[in-house]
Design a protein around this motif. Structure first.
Motif, PDB file in Angstrom:
ATOM      1  N   PRO B 151       0.953  -1.167   0.167  1.00 40.44           N
ATOM      2  CA  PRO B 151      -0.027   0.078   0.026  1.00 40.44           C
ATOM      3  C   PRO B 151       0.788   1.222  -0.059  1.00 40.44           C
ATOM      4  CG  PRO B 151      -0.553  -1.186   1.874  1.00 40.44           C
ATOM      5  CD  PRO B 151       0.800  -2.066   1.188  1.00 40.44           C
ATOM      6  N   TRP B 154       2.772   2.357   3.209  1.00 42.18           N
ATOM      7  CA  TRP B 154       3.679   1.284   3.877  1.00 42.18           C
ATOM      8  C   TRP B 154       5.051   1.914   4.213  1.00 42.18           C
ATOM      9  CZ3 TRP B 154       1.685  -3.479   5.122  1.00 42.18           C
ATOM     10  CH2 TRP B 154       2.739  -4.465   5.537  1.00 42.18           C
ATOM     11  N   THR B 174      -4.878  -4.309  13.693  1.00 37.16           N
ATOM     12  CA  THR B 174      -6.103  -3.547  13.815  1.00 37.16           C
ATOM     13  C   THR B 174      -6.382  -2.534  12.625  1.00 37.16           C
ATOM     14  OG1 THR B 174      -4.869  -1.878  15.077  1.00 37.16           O
ATOM     15  CG2 THR B 174      -5.747  -3.643  16.349  1.00 37.16           C
ATOM     16  N   LEU B 175      -7.735  -2.346  12.611  1.00 33.09           N
ATOM     17  CA  LEU B 175      -8.152  -1.320  11.641  1.00 33.09           C
ATOM     18  C   LEU B 175      -9.003  -0.323  12.460  1.00 33.09           C
ATOM     19  CD1 LEU B 175      -8.201  -0.417   8.818  1.00 33.09           C
ATOM     20  CD2 LEU B 175     -10.131  -1.950   8.496  1.00 33.09           C
ATOM     21  N   THR B 176      -9.045   0.792  12.565  1.00 32.74           N
ATOM     22  CA  THR B 176      -9.956   1.725  13.159  1.00 32.74           C
ATOM     23  C   THR B 176     -10.622   2.486  12.225  1.00 32.74           C
ATOM     24  OG1 THR B 176      -8.347   3.446  13.140  1.00 32.74           O
ATOM     25  CG2 THR B 176      -8.251   2.256  15.205  1.00 32.74           C
ATOM     26  N   MET B 177     -11.622   3.280  12.438  1.00 27.25           N
ATOM     27  CA  MET B 177     -12.551   3.890  11.565  1.00 27.25           C
ATOM     28  C   MET B 177     -11.703   4.974  10.809  1.00 27.25           C
ATOM     29  SD  MET B 177     -15.960   4.341  13.641  1.00 27.25           S
ATOM     30  CE  MET B 177     -16.993   4.836  12.668  1.00 27.25           C
ATOM     31  N   GLU B 178     -10.912   5.744  11.507  1.00 21.49           N
ATOM     32  CA  GLU B 178      -9.867   6.776  11.032  1.00 21.49           C
ATOM     33  C   GLU B 178      -8.898   6.055  10.028  1.00 21.49           C
ATOM     34  OE1 GLU B 178      -7.894   7.830  14.634  1.00 21.49           O
ATOM     35  OE2 GLU B 178      -8.972   9.945  14.609  1.00 21.49           O
ATOM     36  N   GLN B 180      -9.222   3.448   8.546  1.00 18.27           N
ATOM     37  CA  GLN B 180      -9.961   2.922   7.122  1.00 18.27           C
ATOM     38  C   GLN B 180      -9.903   3.933   6.238  1.00 18.27           C
ATOM     39  OE1 GLN B 180     -13.786   2.327   6.719  1.00 18.27           O
ATOM     40  NE2 GLN B 180     -13.692   1.056   4.971  1.00 18.27           N
ATOM     41  N   ASP B 181     -10.358   5.195   6.696  1.00 20.70           N
ATOM     42  CA  ASP B 181     -10.479   6.256   5.972  1.00 20.70           C
ATOM     43  C   ASP B 181      -9.195   6.739   5.430  1.00 20.70           C
ATOM     44  OD1 ASP B 181     -13.162   6.585   6.583  1.00 20.70           O
ATOM     45  OD2 ASP B 181     -13.150   8.084   8.015  1.00 20.70           O
ATOM     46  N   GLU B 183      -6.297   5.041   4.747  1.00 21.09           N
ATOM     47  CA  GLU B 183      -6.171   4.073   3.687  1.00 21.09           C
ATOM     48  C   GLU B 183      -6.699   4.242   2.473  1.00 21.09           C
ATOM     49  OE1 GLU B 183      -3.531   1.833   4.062  1.00 21.09           O
ATOM     50  OE2 GLU B 183      -2.975   2.606   5.733  1.00 21.09           O
ATOM     51  N   GLN B 184      -8.197   4.383   2.565  1.00 23.14           N
ATOM     52  CA  GLN B 184      -8.893   4.517   1.377  1.00 23.14           C
ATOM     53  C   GLN B 184      -8.649   5.928   0.733  1.00 23.14           C
ATOM     54  OE1 GLN B 184     -10.137   1.894   0.178  1.00 23.14           O
ATOM     55  NE2 GLN B 184     -12.417   1.775   0.910  1.00 23.14           N
ATOM     56  N   LEU B 187      -5.689   5.469  -1.520  1.00 22.33           N
ATOM     57  CA  LEU B 187      -5.856   4.645  -2.779  1.00 22.33           C
ATOM     58  C   LEU B 187      -6.266   5.465  -3.777  1.00 22.33           C
ATOM     59  CD1 LEU B 187      -6.618   1.151  -1.259  1.00 22.33           C
ATOM     60  CD2 LEU B 187      -4.538   1.865  -2.470  1.00 22.33           C
TER      61      LEU B 187
END
Ligand code: SF4
Lengths: 225, 589
Positions: B151, B154, B174-178, B180-181, B183-184, B187
């Motif tokens: 990614p 990275w 772990t994945l938090t809501m923040e 996820q935003d 990382e998205q 991309l």
């Protein structure tokens, strides 16, 4: 039977970890109801049974695959295995129309946020099956780019072991999910009553079938077809 | 026989003399290896010149077959080689010479920089990005040097020796809501990054993100499209959503226990994937296997070729909108699995080949099963040809769509059926037979137009040829052992183990520790289901490989997409994606 209660928290703070929301183990919520008012309790019970029966027999899977396991999952959809026997032949290409998401394959670090987004796009009621060792635990890929089990961020309903599981195993997993859906207590309406989702804690198949497994003493010889 | 071999060697190594004549003997270091090709170290300053030379030499090296790196810092056995902390290697192929050539460049840790090769061989682009991602080596002048497999967020370069391999050596994921935003957001496709305009004249372009999850991208592949209406003006494929670190994995598994990982590279190819790896290991170990083992291997590999092509045919036609073929081809696959399972004991990933042979002998009654399958398939294939490929809708969607010429294919490193569809009769099983393919009688099907239709037809024809090969295996299965009698055969034959304590100890060490292979480098290429697949192994005299480079055909095929599809329509892209026959594990490894 004990149940797992999940309550969605629409105001969860941004730094909360997936899976978001409250989760705890409770007793069957219907027991209380029956004590309070036998007639209403029984009626609600029947309602749950009817709705669950409908839900479990028309599970629409999301056409989503990650790697090798997906090939065996697709095999289960085709003629020799014929998933239509279990009411799940309506493959949906959009998460918004699907009921069940099968994580078939390896969950990659680069892919995890995307999987989460796709899961969030599915509408309740929704379920997740974790198919194959990779999705269950990372499997043979204890490597920097692989999440060691998709349950690190998604709530999983059924785990199917195997690398890859046979199509028959996938179908069995689907039936186990159906069994568990039959026991669920979801809000029958969004206006009255408790809005929590109660999922039954189903017995582990490994323990249930232990005796059967141990009883097998003769294995087929590989020298003969 | 010996003279033949030395003649072949002479043509293979002729390029070394040509290089010496041009660049002077003092400037080159020729490394002796077991790879079967000349390996020549050149200075970084001369790299581009050398590359241009071999590209234009008489009987040129037309294809950049592979390009990657090695972290040399922990390597013990490198006597006679130029000092290096990191190496970049370039592997070239010449069809006229029927040989390969490897050029290596030594780099020092403080100055990890090589000139880009993108202006000489176009397809160096993605390979260089991958090397940058995996080793942090800078390619000066590269048009878009950014992460390829990992990614964008990275940290670190995974194939470096000081980078931990295991996920369990890091904190649990772990994945938090923040998170996820974030990382998205990382991309998000930004057209300006790729030098694309948002509008031109009176058209506003639309940018469409296809994937990473889309029913027609066969797994997790993403392609960003710049559209003018239905027309694809430009596109950027984005990969790395399926990177399982297979090459890093090889550096910690023993030679033997790495076999199951090879199955999962091209996951529709089953034991076909074991073949190049096992053959390369056997070269290192100096094992020559029995002809029975060779024939069993060929038979199983061809079974999987059929199986993979059947999957291709079903999904390819489904991508074109035909719903039913997949049901037919999958019931054929079920029959193929019936044979495969009876022989190997597993369906998709049998990991059934062993160093020095196969896992066990053919079971009694195997011939009946194979016979049944051979009788079943031909009429089915005729039916597919009649019902699908003669179908006017399929023809409308595929004839003359996404065409490319042989020259283009070679420039982009396209191999296998996709190359043969352009009319070039090049099949490694004939050009450089391995595992006894020279003993079989079969034809190489070729196409004429190099379009989607030809690529589909190629597979049907190839299945017929595979059936012919299997038939010959059935009729002429040699008698003898299914494992070689060699101390490095793993696991050693069981009856040899039970004789006395010595043999038991050897067996124990061999199975628990794994065989120790002498320090050297070896290489094996095969004609896999999707194209040329090869393993380039570096042994440092240990129980596991020092570096394993897996060259996969699909990586090259995906890099080729923009060159084919730009100017076409979106439905053509879908047809083309279906016709390439790729699986993401074969791209990202
Ligand atoms: S569990 Fe096995 S078959 Fe499934 S995705 Fe992982 S490696 Fe592939």
């Amino acid at each position: 039977m004990s149940y797992k209660l999940t309550r969605i928290d629409p105001d969860a703070p941004q730094n909360s970890q997936y899976p978001v929301g409250e989760r705890r183990v409770v007793d069957d919520p219907m027991d209380d109801q029956v004590h309070r008012n036998v007639f209403m309790g029984k009626l609600e019970n029947i309602m749950h049974n009817v709705v669950n029966w409908g839900r479990k027999n028309s599970l629409w899977p999301y056409n989503f695959g990650l790697s090798c396991c997906y090939v065996e999952m697709t095999t289960a959809f085709t003629a020799p295995h014929d998933i239509a026997r279990f009411g799940s032949e309506v493959l949906r290409a959009s998460p918004r129309q699907a009921d069940v998401m099968v994580i078939s394959g390896t969950c990659f670090v680069k892919m995890a946020p995307i999987i989460q987004q796709l899961y969030d796009q599915m509408l309740e009621p929704k379920w997740v099956i974790s198919m194959g060792s990779c999705a269950n635990s990372g499997g043979m890929y204890d490597i920097y780019s692989v999440v060691q089990g998709v349950d690190k961020f998604l709530p999983i309903d059924v785990y199917i072991p195997g690398c890859p599981p046979r199509p028959e195993a996938f179908l069995q997993g689907l039936q186990l999910l159906q069994d568990s859906i039959q026991q669920e207590r979801r809000p029958l309406t969004w206006v009255v009553g408790d809005q929590g989702v109660y999922k039954a804690e189903m017995p582990s198949q490994r323990e249930k079938r232990r005796d059967e497994r141990i009883a097998v003493t003769e294995l087929r010889s590989p020298d003969e077809v | 026989m010996t003279t033949e071999i030395s003649q072949a060697d002479a043509t293979t190594f002729a390029i070394v003399d040509e290089l010496k004549a041009r660049f002077g003997e003092a400037n080159l270091v020729v490394q002796p290896t077991l790879t079967g090709m000349p390996v020549v170290w050149v200075a970084r300053e001369q790299l581009i010149e050398v590359m241009r030379f071999v590209q234009q030499v008489n009987k040129p090296f037309v294809m950049l077959y592979d390009l990657h790196g090695v972290d040399e810092r922990l390597r013990m056995h490198r006597r006679g080689l130029p000092p290096a902390d990191f190496t970049v290697f370039y592997q070239l192929m010449s069809l006229e010479r029927n040989s390969e050539l490897m050029i290596k460049v030594a780099l020092h840790e403080d100055d990890l920089r090589v000139p880009t090769l993108c202006n000489v061989y176009l397809n160096a682009n993605w390979y260089e990005r991958e090397v940058f991602d995996m080793f942090g080596i800078d390619f000066a002048g590269h048009p878009h040097l950014s992460r390829m497999l990992m990614p964008p967020t990275w940290h670190g370069h995974p194939l470096r020796k000081d980078y931990p391999a295991r996920a369990t050596e890091f904190d649990p994921y772990t994945l938090t809501m923040e998170g996820q935003d974030r990382e998205q957001e990382a991309l998000r496709f930004d057209p300006e990054d790729w030098g694309m305009k948002r509008q031109s004249g009176d058209t506003d372009y639309m940018f469409l993100n296809l994937g990473p999850n889309h029913p027609s991208v066969h797994g997790v592949f993403r392609i960003a499209l710049q559209l003018d209406g239905e027309e694809v003006v430009d596109c950027v494929p984005d990969i790395g959503y399926h990177h399982r670190g297979a090459e890093k994995m090889a550096e910690r598994q023993s030679w033997h226990s790495y076999i199951p990982y090879t199955d999962r590279i091209d996951y529709t190819g089953g034991v076909m994937n074991n073949l190049p790896y096992i053959l390369a290991v056997e070269k290192l170990a100096g094992i020559s296997v029995t002809s029975r083992a060779e024939t069993i291997r060929v038979m199983m590999a061809e079974m999987f070729r059929i199986n993979s092509h059947l999957l291709f045919l079903g999904t390819f036609l489904q991508d074109l909108g035909a719903m039913s073929p997949v049901f037919y081809t999958f019931s054929d696959r079920q029959r193929a699995y019936h044979v495969i399972e009876a022989i190997t004991g597993f369906r998709m990933h049998p990991a059934w080949f062993r160093i020095g042979g196969v896992a066990h002998d053919l079971p009694r009654g195997w011939d009946r099963l194979v016979r049944e399958f051979l009788d079943w398939m031909p009429p089915r294939l005729d039916e597919y040809e009649r019902a699908m490929m003669d179908n006017s809708i399929v023809r409308e969607r595929t004839v003359g769509i996404a065409t490319h010429t042989t020259a283009e294919a070679l420039t982009w490193g396209v191999t296998g059926p996709n190359l043969r569809a352009t009319g070039l009769k090049y099949d490694l099983r004939k050009a450089k037979p391995y595992s006894g393919y020279e003993r079989f009688d079969f034809d190489i099907p070729v196409g004429t137009n190099g379009d989607v239709f030809d690529r589909g037809m190629m597979r049907i024809e190839e299945m017929r040829q595979s059936l012919r090969i299997i038939e010959q295996c059935l009729k002429n299965m040699p008698e003898g052992d299914y494992k070689a009698d060699h101390p490095l055969t793993t696991p050693p034959p069981r009856d040899k183990m039970l004789q006395h304590i010595e043999t038991l100890i050897t067996h124990f060490l061999q199975v628990s520790w794994g065989p120790v292979l002498k320090a050297n480098e070896s290489f094996q290429m095969i004609e896999a289901t999707k194209g040329l697949n090869s393993y380039y192994l570096t042994s440092d005299g240990n129980t596991m490989s020092y570096r394993t480079r897996i060259r996969t055909p699909s990586f090259a095929h995906l890099q080729h997409i923009p060159a084919v599809i730009n100017g076409g329509f979106v439905p053509d892209l879908i047809a083309h994606l279906g016709s390439i026959d790729f699986v993401m594990a074969d791209v990202d490894r």
